[in-house]
Design an enzyme around this catalytic site. Structure first.
Site, PDB file in Angstrom:
ATOM      1  N   ASP A  40       9.997 -14.034   2.562  1.00 49.25           N
ATOM      2  CA  ASP A  40       8.951 -13.140   2.063  1.00 49.25           C
ATOM      3  C   ASP A  40       7.675 -13.437   2.835  1.00 49.25           C
ATOM      4  O   ASP A  40       7.101 -14.525   2.707  1.00 49.25           O
ATOM      5  CB  ASP A  40       8.748 -13.351   0.564  1.00 49.25           C
ATOM      6  CG  ASP A  40       7.851 -12.292  -0.055  1.00 49.25           C
ATOM      7  OD1 ASP A  40       7.996 -11.108   0.303  1.00 49.25           O
ATOM      8  OD2 ASP A  40       7.003 -12.645  -0.897  1.00 49.25           O
ATOM      9  N   ASN A  92       0.307 -19.006  10.141  1.00 50.03           N
ATOM     10  CA  ASN A  92      -0.031 -17.678  10.649  1.00 50.03           C
ATOM     11  C   ASN A  92       1.255 -17.081  11.212  1.00 50.03           C
ATOM     12  O   ASN A  92       1.708 -17.460  12.284  1.00 50.03           O
ATOM     13  CB  ASN A  92      -1.099 -17.798  11.729  1.00 50.03           C
ATOM     14  CG  ASN A  92      -1.597 -16.447  12.214  1.00 50.03           C
ATOM     15  OD1 ASN A  92      -0.929 -15.434  12.066  1.00 50.03           O
ATOM     16  ND2 ASN A  92      -2.777 -16.445  12.812  1.00 50.03           N
ATOM     17  N   ASP A 118      -2.215  -7.013   3.855  1.00 52.24           N
ATOM     18  CA  ASP A 118      -3.622  -6.634   3.995  1.00 52.24           C
ATOM     19  C   ASP A 118      -3.739  -5.409   4.897  1.00 52.24           C
ATOM     20  O   ASP A 118      -3.178  -5.388   5.995  1.00 52.24           O
ATOM     21  CB  ASP A 118      -4.430  -7.782   4.602  1.00 52.24           C
ATOM     22  CG  ASP A 118      -4.596  -8.939   3.622  1.00 52.24           C
ATOM     23  OD1 ASP A 118      -4.375  -8.719   2.421  1.00 52.24           O
ATOM     24  OD2 ASP A 118      -4.949 -10.044   4.072  1.00 52.24           O
ATOM     25  N   ASP A 154       0.977   0.298  -1.119  1.00 48.42           N
ATOM     26  CA  ASP A 154       0.397   1.403  -1.887  1.00 48.42           C
ATOM     27  C   ASP A 154      -0.591   2.194  -1.036  1.00 48.42           C
ATOM     28  O   ASP A 154      -1.307   3.048  -1.549  1.00 48.42           O
ATOM     29  CB  ASP A 154      -0.272   0.895  -3.168  1.00 48.42           C
ATOM     30  CG  ASP A 154      -1.292  -0.201  -2.907  1.00 48.42           C
ATOM     31  OD1 ASP A 154      -1.535  -0.540  -1.723  1.00 48.42           O
ATOM     32  OD2 ASP A 154      -1.852  -0.741  -3.887  1.00 48.42           O
TER      33      ASP A 154
END
Length: 218
Positions: A40, A92, A118, A154
């Protein structure tokens, strides 16, 4: 321990997040490091994986997060639950995904999820987004045959960009005929997904596979 307060967004291109990492010793982390793995990317507080790991003990789970305090908090919750098939790792991902995956047992990577990354709306910040061509290429290299990638956001323009990046690679094919998948195939929602649905926002989902055969989800 109270909930850790951290910045919602951090710049992955800053020097702070470009320092070399020490790769985990998987045999000392997982009860069985040869089990199939679910990765994930951008796991935040890890609530999705904490639930998944409890439900599927014969699958290993790895959450990657760039905000180190969240990783520390998530691993503390894991330890309280006594889960030996779950680990959270600070790095990262756009810099260190390849060496991280190369350190795993061959062909264990079966599932990858990238959920509500993000958005980085400003044009000059687009290179900070998680799903870049290099990430797609690396996942195509290390995902086991028949491996699955699940994406959701979204924000339609972010979901569309992720979709285009993956479908540009010949190894990835959609597993559904509709433009966006209606339901989350894992049936466990992230905190962001729950919040977005409660606000009546649309969720744009995509399920891809790395071969022509259908793949079962656990």
């Amino acid at each position: 321990m109270g909930r850790v307060r951290v910045r919602q967004h951090v710049n992955p291109l800053s020097d702070k997040y470009r320092q070399p990492i020490t790769l985990p010793h998987w045999e000392g982390i997982y009860g069985n490091s040869a089990q199939q793995l679910h990765l994930d990317i951008g796991c935040a507080r890890g609530k999705f994986l904490l639930k998944m790991a409890s439900l599927y003990p014969k699958t290993n789970f790895l959450g990657i997060e760039i905000r180190e305090p969240l990783v520390t908090e998530a691993n503390e919750y894991r330890d309280r639950l006594g889960l030996t098939n779950l680990h959270f790792f600070f790095c990262n991902i756009n810099l260190f995904l390849s060496p991280l995956l190369a350190s795993l047992h061959p062909d264990v990577l079966q599932w990858v999820t990238i959920q509500f990354p993000d958005p980085w709306f400003k044009h000059r910040h687009l290179k900070r987004r998680i799903v870049q061509t290099e990430l797609v290429n690396t996942l195509a290299q290390y995902l086991a045959d028949g491996g699955t990638v699940f994406l959701q956001s979204d924000i339609e323009i972010v979901a569309q960009e992720m979709k285009e990046r993956f479908l540009e690679h010949p190894n990835f094919k959609k597993q559904h005929s509709e433009n966006w998948l209606v339901k989350n195939p894992f049936y466990i929602a992230t905190e962001r997904e729950i919040a977005s649905l409660n606000k009546g926002k649309s969720i744009y989902r995509l399920l891809l596979k790395t071969s022509t055969k259908l793949v079962s989800l656990y």
